[in-house]
Design a protein around this motif. Structure first.
Motif: not given
Length: 404
Positions: A81-82, A101, A105, A108
């Motif tokens: 995931s980004e 994770t 990440t 953010n």
């Protein structure tokens, strides 16, 4: 301001940092239901002057531009995931954060709203800023593989599971599938991290090795068929599961099928049995264990948005009628208070609409209802849920994101 004009906004994210007051002054009332509300210091004062009712899971005060990410349904954050910097995440469902994770990440994400359950690893439990969760927060050990909240291993799981693996199950592990080799699971040294487990009595000795001493153990007597969830006694149930039943939920016995009680050998019900009074004697002959027994009047109606009880329906229910878990129940004026006392039972309904003459009888036969409203001949016919009203002055916005 237009009299009666109303704005209803249902959204996951609402940006009110440049609120346009001149466009909103025309409303008599504004109702905002949102997961995340972004506001600036200056606009807080503007909002205070508006006729605003705000229901927000999380209010984020920021002057900076943010990236809004909204998701309906379950959502997973993993090592792949980004998120752009300064992101807000609103999930209308359950959120799972996997242990791989990266911390960067999550950094953010400056705000996260979850309208459901959050499942998160121990090492990241304190890494989510400005977090709002309406449901449970489940924290699992980092070395666990996360499975469904209620996990029922099939007969192939013992082959596919990793040697010595630990599996996190948020609610309950059910070792109930036909063909499941419990001994093969223990031989692989598999371990479940879960609050509760359900298994058959004859597999108890092997099954206990899969759990630690903190797990609540529930057992199914040997020879009983497992039925998951609420059930109704009928021929289909007996044909599929037999006459020795373990029902993990409630059981409804209808007037029409009460005679099937004589076919049941053993009955275990974890929740409530709903039984018509006329079948009480027959039920007494059944070998049964249950949470609660609720004797109801005749026919049973439940889980309806709106129900109208009139003479036509009551004439079909000579043994009476029980109305349960319904939103609105309307009682026809032609039904007498004596009929209500003798034939009607009301439970867990939102609103009962009746005449003034019927009110005292309704109060006598009702339990756990929200309100009793006296029927007004001039009331709107669409009160069961239409928001538009007679004059069309109500505006409803159902969107993921809204700029106020």
């Amino acid at each position: 301001m237009s009299e009666g004009k109303k704005l209803i906004i249902n959204c996951s994210f609402c940006d009110a940092r440049n609120v346009r007051e001149e466009l909103l002054n025309d409303y008599e009332q504004i109702v905002l239901n949102t997961g995340i509300l972004a506001v600036s210091e200056a606009d807080k004062e503007v909002l205070a002057h508006l006729p605003l009712i705000c229901n927000a899971n999380l209010i984020l005060q920021t002057e900076e531009m943010v990236h809004a990410i909204t998701q309906d349904g379950c959502y997973t954050i993993s090592g792949k995931s980004e998120f752009p910097e300064k992101s807000v995440l609103a999930v209308n469902g359950n959120l799972l954060i996997k242990e791989e994770t990266g911390k960067e990440t999550l950094e953010n994400l400056i705000a996260v709203s979850v309208n459901g359950c959050l499942t998160i690893p121990e090492s990241l439990a304190n890494r989510v800023a400005n977090l709002s969760v309406s449901g449970d927060i489940l924290i699992y050990p980092d070395d666990c593989v996360v499975l469904d909240a209620v996990f029922v291993p099939d007969r192939f799981f013992a082959v596919r599971a990793r040697e010595g693996a630990r599996y996190f199950v948020g609610e309950q592990v059910r070792l109930i599938r036909e063909g499941l080799d419990v001994q093969a699971l223990t031989a692989k040294r598999i371990h479940f991290v879960t609050p509760e487990a359900l298994l058959y009595e004859d597999e108890l000795e092997d099954g206990l090795r899969l759990f630690d001493e903190t797990v609540r153990i529930k057992t199914i007597p040997s020879g009983l068929s497992y039925v998951g969830g609420d059930a109704e006694l009928n021929l289909e149930l007996l044909d599929r599961f037999g006459t020795r039943l373990y029902i993990d939920g409630s059981l409804t016995i209808s007037m029409e099928n009460g005679n099937l009680l004589e076919n049941i050998e053993i009955l275990v019900v974890t929740d409530t049995i709903f039984l018509p009074a006329v079948w009480k004697k027959a039920f007494g002959k059944v070998s049964a264990e249950f949470g609660e027994l609720e004797v109801v009047k005749g026919k049973r109606l439940r889980d309806r948005g709106c129900v109208t009880l009139d003479n036509a329906l009551l004439n079909e229910c000579l043994q009476g009628i029980t109305v349960r878990d319904c939103g609105i129940l309307r009682i026809g004026r032609e039904i007498s208070p004596e009929q209500i006392l003798k034939l009607v039972d009301i439970c867990d309904c939102g609103t009962v609409v009746c005449s003034q003459e019927q009110r005292s009888a309704v109060e006598m036969v009702s339990r756990d209802i929200g309100s009793i409203r006296i029927n007004n001949e001039d009331e709107e016919k669409n009160e069961a849920g239409t928001l538009a009203g007679k004059n069309g002055k109500i505006r409803v916005m159902n969107v993921k994101q809204y700029i106020l």
